[in-house]
Write a protein that holds these residues in place. Structure first.
Motif, PDB file in Angstrom:
ATOM      1  N   ASP A 162     -51.391 -47.142  50.449  1.00 47.12           N
ATOM      2  CA  ASP A 162     -51.896 -46.135  49.507  1.00 47.12           C
ATOM      3  C   ASP A 162     -53.244 -46.520  48.921  1.00 47.12           C
ATOM      4  OD1 ASP A 162     -51.879 -43.844  47.940  1.00 47.12           O
ATOM      5  OD2 ASP A 162     -50.705 -44.766  46.335  1.00 47.12           O
ATOM      6  N   HIS A 163     -53.940 -45.511  48.351  1.00 46.72           N
ATOM      7  CA  HIS A 163     -55.229 -45.757  47.691  1.00 46.72           C
ATOM      8  C   HIS A 163     -55.270 -45.089  46.320  1.00 46.72           C
ATOM      9  CE1 HIS A 163     -57.460 -41.834  48.934  1.00 46.72           C
ATOM     10  NE2 HIS A 163     -56.177 -41.660  49.141  1.00 46.72           N
ATOM     11  N   HIS A 164     -54.105 -44.913  45.687  1.00 46.95           N
ATOM     12  CA  HIS A 164     -54.045 -44.327  44.335  1.00 46.95           C
ATOM     13  C   HIS A 164     -53.613 -45.395  43.329  1.00 46.95           C
ATOM     14  CE1 HIS A 164     -53.657 -40.681  46.854  1.00 46.95           C
ATOM     15  NE2 HIS A 164     -54.339 -40.117  45.870  1.00 46.95           N
ATOM     16  N   LYS A 165     -53.755 -45.040  42.061  1.00 51.15           N
ATOM     17  CA  LYS A 165     -53.261 -45.944  41.021  1.00 51.15           C
ATOM     18  C   LYS A 165     -51.754 -46.119  41.210  1.00 51.15           C
ATOM     19  CE  LYS A 165     -52.917 -42.342  37.477  1.00 51.15           C
ATOM     20  NZ  LYS A 165     -51.495 -42.067  37.355  1.00 51.15           N
ATOM     21  N   SER A 190     -61.941 -35.537  55.139  1.00 57.51           N
ATOM     22  CA  SER A 190     -61.291 -34.666  54.155  1.00 57.51           C
ATOM     23  C   SER A 190     -61.300 -35.282  52.761  1.00 57.51           C
ATOM     24  CB  SER A 190     -59.852 -34.394  54.604  1.00 57.51           C
ATOM     25  OG  SER A 190     -59.152 -33.685  53.621  1.00 57.51           O
ATOM     26  N   ASP A 191     -60.824 -36.524  52.648  1.00 63.21           N
ATOM     27  CA  ASP A 191     -60.711 -37.148  51.322  1.00 63.21           C
ATOM     28  C   ASP A 191     -62.080 -37.423  50.702  1.00 63.21           C
ATOM     29  OD1 ASP A 191     -57.994 -37.065  51.122  1.00 63.21           O
ATOM     30  OD2 ASP A 191     -57.706 -39.218  50.834  1.00 63.21           O
ATOM     31  N   THR A 192     -63.107 -37.668  51.518  1.00 55.17           N
ATOM     32  CA  THR A 192     -64.422 -37.996  50.961  1.00 55.17           C
ATOM     33  C   THR A 192     -65.382 -36.803  51.002  1.00 55.17           C
ATOM     34  OG1 THR A 192     -65.423 -38.712  53.063  1.00 55.17           O
ATOM     35  CG2 THR A 192     -64.216 -40.381  51.807  1.00 55.17           C
ATOM     36  N   VAL A 248     -46.887 -43.213  52.578  1.00 54.45           N
ATOM     37  CA  VAL A 248     -48.351 -43.277  52.694  1.00 54.45           C
ATOM     38  C   VAL A 248     -48.985 -42.329  51.685  1.00 54.45           C
ATOM     39  CG1 VAL A 248     -48.411 -43.889  55.162  1.00 54.45           C
ATOM     40  CG2 VAL A 248     -48.425 -41.479  54.496  1.00 54.45           C
ATOM     41  N   ASP A 249     -50.194 -42.661  51.245  1.00 57.96           N
ATOM     42  CA  ASP A 249     -51.028 -41.779  50.424  1.00 57.96           C
ATOM     43  C   ASP A 249     -50.392 -41.347  49.101  1.00 57.96           C
ATOM     44  OD1 ASP A 249     -53.492 -40.487  50.072  1.00 57.96           O
ATOM     45  OD2 ASP A 249     -52.704 -38.580  50.805  1.00 57.96           O
ATOM     46  N   HIS A 250     -49.374 -42.045  48.643  1.00 55.91           N
ATOM     47  CA  HIS A 250     -48.791 -41.795  47.316  1.00 55.91           C
ATOM     48  C   HIS A 250     -47.839 -42.941  47.017  1.00 55.91           C
ATOM     49  CE1 HIS A 250     -45.267 -40.643  49.600  1.00 55.91           C
ATOM     50  NE2 HIS A 250     -44.573 -40.389  48.508  1.00 55.91           N
ATOM     51  N   CYS A 298     -59.776 -43.349  51.243  1.00 59.79           N
ATOM     52  CA  CYS A 298     -58.795 -42.679  52.088  1.00 59.79           C
ATOM     53  C   CYS A 298     -57.733 -43.663  52.571  1.00 59.79           C
ATOM     54  CB  CYS A 298     -59.544 -42.091  53.280  1.00 59.79           C
ATOM     55  SG  CYS A 298     -58.523 -41.208  54.442  1.00 59.79           S
ATOM     56  N   THR A 299     -56.479 -43.216  52.648  1.00 61.66           N
ATOM     57  CA  THR A 299     -55.409 -44.078  53.171  1.00 61.66           C
ATOM     58  C   THR A 299     -55.683 -44.464  54.623  1.00 61.66           C
ATOM     59  OG1 THR A 299     -53.831 -42.930  51.760  1.00 61.66           O
ATOM     60  CG2 THR A 299     -52.909 -44.287  53.517  1.00 61.66           C
ATOM     61  N   ALA A 300     -56.233 -43.513  55.390  1.00 60.69           N
ATOM     62  CA  ALA A 300     -56.464 -43.762  56.815  1.00 60.69           C
ATOM     63  C   ALA A 300     -57.417 -44.937  57.046  1.00 60.69           C
ATOM     64  CB  ALA A 300     -56.995 -42.500  57.488  1.00 60.69           C
ATOM     65  N   THR A 312     -54.795 -33.441  54.403  1.00 60.06           N
ATOM     66  CA  THR A 312     -55.047 -34.005  55.732  1.00 60.06           C
ATOM     67  C   THR A 312     -54.789 -35.509  55.767  1.00 60.06           C
ATOM     68  OG1 THR A 312     -56.630 -32.246  56.219  1.00 60.06           O
ATOM     69  CG2 THR A 312     -56.810 -34.247  57.546  1.00 60.06           C
ATOM     70  N   ASP A 313     -55.144 -36.227  54.700  1.00 63.12           N
ATOM     71  CA  ASP A 313     -54.892 -37.677  54.686  1.00 63.12           C
ATOM     72  C   ASP A 313     -53.394 -37.965  54.755  1.00 63.12           C
ATOM     73  OD1 ASP A 313     -55.311 -40.437  54.510  1.00 63.12           O
ATOM     74  OD2 ASP A 313     -55.438 -40.428  52.319  1.00 63.12           O
ATOM     75  N   THR A 314     -52.621 -37.209  53.968  1.00 68.63           N
ATOM     76  CA  THR A 314     -51.174 -37.441  53.946  1.00 68.63           C
ATOM     77  C   THR A 314     -50.529 -37.208  55.318  1.00 68.63           C
ATOM     78  OG1 THR A 314     -50.261 -37.415  51.711  1.00 68.63           O
ATOM     79  CG2 THR A 314     -49.199 -35.967  53.266  1.00 68.63           C
TER      80      THR A 314
HETATM   81 MN   LIG Z   1     -55.599 -39.643  50.255  1.00 64.57          MN
END
Ligand SMILES: [Mn+2]
Length: 307
Positions: A96-99, A147-149, A74-76, A117-119, A15-17
């Motif tokens: 993004d919010h990943h490493k 969704s992400d949390t 986004v998100d990656h 979350c990216t959003a 959903t975030d993506t």
């Molecule tokens: Mn995400």
């Protein structure tokens, strides 16, 4: 007219993506760019529920990009999780919010924050750019945060995510708790899935210290209904272990309302799971209290207990 910009998230979209792709394309359009959101795979039931609730159309599918394409991710950020040809394209922006495992060819906007979350980052970009947030965009960003949390229960959730979600819920005109539970529930219906599909809804393989293992996770509101299929799920898991030569496989059904996970663990080194969580497997299963996050709880505990 300026070049068209392709905006998209990772493969096997969540959903975030999907929400963040649509929302960033919306923000860029408001800023005068020619941006369109795309998806790299089918949307899941939870995402479909969010899109339907806020009356937003599903993005078209994107199969590849080439050196003539301007893109925003986004998100990656890892190319292995992205679209075919991404390494040749002109990447204009990453949110993004990943490493970070990313190589740049040209200068770009790279916006990364350690939020849930990216959003949540996109909400801040609207504010920075002084662009008004519409009800559908607020609804999508709220859905992504929920969704992400896992409705703020995941250890990946920050205070900022919670505060932003409250503001978005006002604009979207929904009760966070009521809407959130309905949306998460919509994503837990696995009745039409084969056992193979169930264990592959969200599965990741890892290897470390000579051990190869896989952790698969599904969200659930009724653990009993998932475990009524235990024996056929175990058959599917055994097959994966054999085909991929895994030392063990952990399948976790995460109870999103009570924030626990019930697991099936099978394989030569399944005792790693017992050590990692201080439990004893009974008929290959165990209950992990307060464990919901693969990234922050399941994987680190397992890595710390490999022989
Ligand atoms: Mn995400």
């Amino acid at each position: 007219m300026e070049n068209k910009i392709f905006v998209f998230g990772h493969q096997k979209p969540d959903t975030d993506t999907i929400a963040s792709s649509i929302v960033l394309a919306n923000l860029q359009t408001a800023l005068g760019k020619n941006a369109t959101a795309y998806k790299l795979g089918n949307v899941n039931k939870e995402t479909a529920y969010a899109l339907k609730t806020f009356e937003v159309e599903e993005p078209q599918t994107l199969n590849e990009v080439d050196e003539n394409c301007d893109v925003m991710l986004v998100d990656h950020n890892e190319f292995a999780q992205s679209v075919n040809g991404v390494e040749k394209s002109n990447i204009k922006m990453v949110v993004d919010h990943h490493k970070i495992k990313f190589e740049t060819k040209e200068p770009l906007f790279y916006i990364a924050e350690p939020l849930g979350c990216t959003a949540s980052i996109l909400y801040k970009l609207y504010k920075q750019n002084d662009v008004e947030i519409s009800k559908p965009m607020a609804g999508l960003m709220l859905s992504a945060i929920i969704s992400d949390t896992l409705l703020f229960k995941s250890p990946t959730c920050t205070d900022e995510d919670k505060k932003i979600a409250e503001k978005l819920a006002k604009i979207a005109d929904v009760d966070v708790d009521v809407y959130g539970k309905e949306m998460l529930k919509a994503g837990t219906d696995i009745s039409e899935f084969t056992p193979y599909q169930v264990i592959n809804i969200d599965s990741k393989e890892f290897s470390d210290k000579n051990a190869r293992f896989e952790i698969s996770q599904v969200n659930a509101v009724d653990l009993d209904s998932v475990f009524s299929r235990q024996s056929e799920l175990e058959d599917a898991i055994q097959k994966e272990i054999k085909e991929k030569n895994l030392d063990f496989y952990m399948f976790a059904a995460t109870d999103i309302l009570n924030a626990n996970s019930k697991i099936i663990a099978i394989g030569n080194k399944a005792n790693t799971v017992e050590k990692a969580f201080g439990v004893t497997l009974n008929n290959n299963t165990a209950m992990l209290d307060n464990v919901v996050s693969r990234k922050k709880q399941m994987l680190p505990n397992i890595l710390n207990n490999l022989d």
